[in-house]
Write a protein that holds these residues in place. Structure first.
Motif, PDB file in Angstrom:
ATOM      1  N   LEU A   3       0.913  -1.093  -0.152  1.00 34.10           N
ATOM      2  CA  LEU A   3       0.063   0.087   0.075  1.00 34.10           C
ATOM      3  C   LEU A   3       0.961   1.259   0.046  1.00 34.10           C
ATOM      4  O   LEU A   3       1.529   1.509   0.953  1.00 34.10           O
ATOM      5  N   GLY A   4       0.945   1.889  -1.247  1.00 34.96           N
ATOM      6  CA  GLY A   4       1.556   3.206  -1.325  1.00 34.96           C
ATOM      7  C   GLY A   4       3.160   2.465  -1.871  1.00 34.96           C
ATOM      8  O   GLY A   4       4.171   2.918  -1.227  1.00 34.96           O
ATOM      9  N   CYS A   5       3.022   1.662  -2.799  1.00 37.99           N
ATOM     10  CA  CYS A   5       4.122   0.998  -3.197  1.00 37.99           C
ATOM     11  C   CYS A   5       5.177   1.971  -3.845  1.00 37.99           C
ATOM     12  O   CYS A   5       6.562   1.488  -3.931  1.00 37.99           O
ATOM     13  N   GLY A   6       4.835   3.160  -4.493  1.00 37.04           N
ATOM     14  CA  GLY A   6       5.832   4.084  -4.914  1.00 37.04           C
ATOM     15  C   GLY A   6       6.477   3.433  -6.094  1.00 37.04           C
ATOM     16  O   GLY A   6       5.749   2.799  -7.084  1.00 37.04           O
ATOM     17  N   THR A   7       7.825   3.291  -6.253  1.00 36.99           N
ATOM     18  CA  THR A   7       8.577   2.858  -7.331  1.00 36.99           C
ATOM     19  C   THR A   7       8.849   1.433  -7.086  1.00 36.99           C
ATOM     20  O   THR A   7       9.654   0.773  -7.910  1.00 36.99           O
ATOM     21  N   GLY A   8       8.276   0.765  -6.237  1.00 37.60           N
ATOM     22  CA  GLY A   8       8.342  -0.788  -6.055  1.00 37.60           C
ATOM     23  C   GLY A   8       9.249  -1.139  -5.261  1.00 37.60           C
ATOM     24  O   GLY A   8       9.927  -2.427  -5.581  1.00 37.60           O
ATOM     25  N   ARG A   9       9.953  -0.310  -4.503  1.00 33.28           N
ATOM     26  CA  ARG A   9      11.168  -0.679  -3.588  1.00 33.28           C
ATOM     27  C   ARG A   9      10.983  -2.008  -2.920  1.00 33.28           C
ATOM     28  O   ARG A   9      11.832  -2.830  -2.843  1.00 33.28           O
ATOM     29  N   ASN A  10       9.893  -2.201  -2.369  1.00 35.09           N
ATOM     30  CA  ASN A  10       9.575  -3.136  -1.493  1.00 35.09           C
ATOM     31  C   ASN A  10       8.602  -4.289  -2.272  1.00 35.09           C
ATOM     32  O   ASN A  10       8.773  -5.509  -1.761  1.00 35.09           O
ATOM     33  N   ASP A  37      -4.665 -11.046   2.570  1.00 39.70           N
ATOM     34  CA  ASP A  37      -4.126 -11.689   3.655  1.00 39.70           C
ATOM     35  C   ASP A  37      -3.011 -10.923   4.527  1.00 39.70           C
ATOM     36  O   ASP A  37      -2.838 -11.000   5.596  1.00 39.70           O
ATOM     37  N   ALA A  38      -2.572  -9.917   3.847  1.00 39.50           N
ATOM     38  CA  ALA A  38      -1.295  -9.094   4.492  1.00 39.50           C
ATOM     39  C   ALA A  38      -1.246  -7.693   3.568  1.00 39.50           C
ATOM     40  O   ALA A  38      -1.638  -7.722   2.589  1.00 39.50           O
ATOM     41  N   VAL A  39      -0.876  -6.766   4.487  1.00 39.03           N
ATOM     42  CA  VAL A  39      -0.650  -5.438   3.791  1.00 39.03           C
ATOM     43  C   VAL A  39       0.627  -4.812   4.462  1.00 39.03           C
ATOM     44  O   VAL A  39       0.858  -4.829   5.504  1.00 39.03           O
ATOM     45  N   LEU A  40       1.274  -4.356   3.310  1.00 32.76           N
ATOM     46  CA  LEU A  40       2.629  -3.874   3.994  1.00 32.76           C
ATOM     47  C   LEU A  40       2.506  -2.436   3.384  1.00 32.76           C
ATOM     48  O   LEU A  40       2.063  -1.990   2.263  1.00 32.76           O
ATOM     49  N   SER A  41       2.935  -1.455   4.185  1.00 27.91           N
ATOM     50  CA  SER A  41       2.901   0.137   3.982  1.00 27.91           C
ATOM     51  C   SER A  41       4.161   0.657   4.750  1.00 27.91           C
ATOM     52  O   SER A  41       3.969   0.828   5.942  1.00 27.91           O
ATOM     53  N   THR A  42       5.070   1.186   3.875  1.00 27.08           N
ATOM     54  CA  THR A  42       6.378   1.768   4.461  1.00 27.08           C
ATOM     55  C   THR A  42       6.319   3.158   4.141  1.00 27.08           C
ATOM     56  O   THR A  42       6.114   3.584   2.993  1.00 27.08           O
ATOM     57  N   PRO A  88       0.363   8.035 -10.645  1.00 23.88           N
ATOM     58  CA  PRO A  88       0.454   7.190 -11.664  1.00 23.88           C
ATOM     59  C   PRO A  88       2.053   7.170 -12.097  1.00 23.88           C
ATOM     60  O   PRO A  88       2.398   6.077 -12.871  1.00 23.88           O
ATOM     61  N   LYS A  89       2.775   8.237 -11.968  1.00 24.39           N
ATOM     62  CA  LYS A  89       4.155   8.069 -12.450  1.00 24.39           C
ATOM     63  C   LYS A  89       5.138   7.137 -11.666  1.00 24.39           C
ATOM     64  O   LYS A  89       6.044   6.547 -12.100  1.00 24.39           O
ATOM     65  N   MET A  90       4.820   7.330 -10.247  1.00 23.21           N
ATOM     66  CA  MET A  90       5.609   6.201  -9.440  1.00 23.21           C
ATOM     67  C   MET A  90       5.078   4.836  -9.756  1.00 23.21           C
ATOM     68  O   MET A  90       6.007   3.997  -9.975  1.00 23.21           O
ATOM     69  N   LEU A  91       3.754   4.517 -10.021  1.00 26.22           N
ATOM     70  CA  LEU A  91       3.508   3.171 -10.350  1.00 26.22           C
ATOM     71  C   LEU A  91       3.953   2.712 -11.775  1.00 26.22           C
ATOM     72  O   LEU A  91       3.947   1.696 -11.864  1.00 26.22           O
ATOM     73  N   ASP A  92       4.102   3.837 -12.586  1.00 26.23           N
ATOM     74  CA  ASP A  92       4.541   3.222 -13.813  1.00 26.23           C
ATOM     75  C   ASP A  92       6.013   2.721 -13.783  1.00 26.23           C
ATOM     76  O   ASP A  92       6.488   1.945 -14.209  1.00 26.23           O
ATOM     77  N   ILE A  93       6.865   3.194 -12.780  1.00 28.38           N
ATOM     78  CA  ILE A  93       8.294   2.952 -12.636  1.00 28.38           C
ATOM     79  C   ILE A  93       8.189   1.364 -11.835  1.00 28.38           C
ATOM     80  O   ILE A  93       8.754   0.337 -12.413  1.00 28.38           O
ATOM     81  N   ALA A  94       7.190   1.430 -10.768  1.00 31.37           N
ATOM     82  CA  ALA A  94       7.186   0.104 -10.089  1.00 31.37           C
ATOM     83  C   ALA A  94       6.766  -0.964 -11.146  1.00 31.37           C
ATOM     84  O   ALA A  94       7.426  -2.056 -11.141  1.00 31.37           O
ATOM     85  N   ARG A  95       5.739  -0.595 -11.840  1.00 34.16           N
ATOM     86  CA  ARG A  95       5.432  -1.799 -13.038  1.00 34.16           C
ATOM     87  C   ARG A  95       6.611  -2.172 -13.821  1.00 34.16           C
ATOM     88  O   ARG A  95       6.789  -3.266 -14.099  1.00 34.16           O
ATOM     89  N   GLN A  96       7.221  -1.162 -14.112  1.00 38.36           N
ATOM     90  CA  GLN A  96       8.066  -1.623 -15.245  1.00 38.36           C
ATOM     91  C   GLN A  96       9.554  -2.294 -14.413  1.00 38.36           C
ATOM     92  O   GLN A  96      10.136  -3.459 -15.140  1.00 38.36           O
TER      93      GLN A  96
END
Length: 252
Positions: free
Chosen positions: A62-69, A135-140, A88-96
């Motif tokens: 939750l709030g994954c940003g650029t996908g660091r975690n 089942d689980a949520v991570l939010s950093t 959306p721009k952070m999410l685009d990087i995470a997806r890539q």
């Protein structure tokens, strides 16, 4: 003079601007978060039960940003990983980044399914379909930007009863002197999103109000001299200051 160079933006707009440099601006709090998660994340993941009646578990970043975690979750087979973020721009990087990582993993050593969805918990209460019954949520390092009741209320909706919620955040001791932000390399402006400073007592009280119980007690972390090699020179001014805290909760 410095104040004239600081601009305050809505959180999503600020992170859209931050996205291109987010992983390269030597953020000491992010580095400290990575250091702590190297031991705490495996402990958190070990709590999630597996059952023959439910062969695939769902974990939300939750709030994954650029996908660091999110990247750290991809090597778990029999897992559905969901990354949610308002930017959306952070999410685009995470997806890539995650697509590239998945291509390097072989079947049987990778998550069964990975989804990414734009989700702004400040703008809507409607959950993405892929994010229901987790089942689980991570939010950093997200809570700083969200009202407490909204944050825990959203997590409660995402999780099944008995699900686990792992949070990390800027400590109020650091928050009293600083907040999230970055220097835009194109304009030289300091950009700050909206931020809140929460005491640990406030966090625990709201968690209980939203029917979460503490599984692993609050862990607080100050920057130490021996951390500087890993955290970088920007961390020098934070030596001796509690900058980070984390905790695991269970949804009742």
């Amino acid at each position: 003079m410095e104040k004239r160079n600081i601009i305050h933006l809505p959180t999503t707009a600020a992170y859209d601007r931050w996205a291109p440099v987010y992983d390269h601006d030597d953020n000491p709090l992010q580095a400290l978060d990575d250091l702590e998660l190297s031991t705490l994340l495996p402990e958190f993941l070990a709590l999630i039960p597996r059952s023959p009646h439910k062969p695939t578990i769902k974990i939300i970043d939750l709030g994954c940003g650029t996908g660091r975690n999110t990247l750290k979750l991809l090597s778990r087979p029999n897992t559905h990983v969901v990354g949610l973020d308002a930017s959306p721009k952070m999410l685009d990087i995470a997806r890539q980044r995650c697509t590239s990582r998945l291509d390097q993993l072989v079947a049987g050593d990778r998550a069964d399914k990975v989804d990414f969805e734009v989700f702004d918990i400040l703008a809507t209460t409607a959950l993405p379909e892929c994010a229901r019954h987790a089942d689980a949520v991570l939010s950093t390092l997200v809570l700083e930007h969200i009202p407490l009741a909204v944050f825990f209320g959203t997590a409660a909706k995402l999780l099944v009863s008995g699900g686990y919620f792992f949070i990390t955040n800027m400590h109020a001791e650091m928050g009293a002197r600083s907040q999230a932000g970055f220097v835009d390399p194109e304009t030289g402006q300091k950009v700050r999103p909206e931020s809140f400073v929460y005491s640990i007592e406030e966090v625990l009280a709201e968690a209980a109000e939203s029917r979460f119980r503490v599984v692993k007690g609050i862990r607080e972390r100050a920057v130490r001299e021996e951390d500087l090699l890993m955290l970088g020179r920007r961390a020098e001014k934070w030596v001796g200051v509690r900058c980070w805290f984390g905790a695991v909760f269970e949804r009742m």
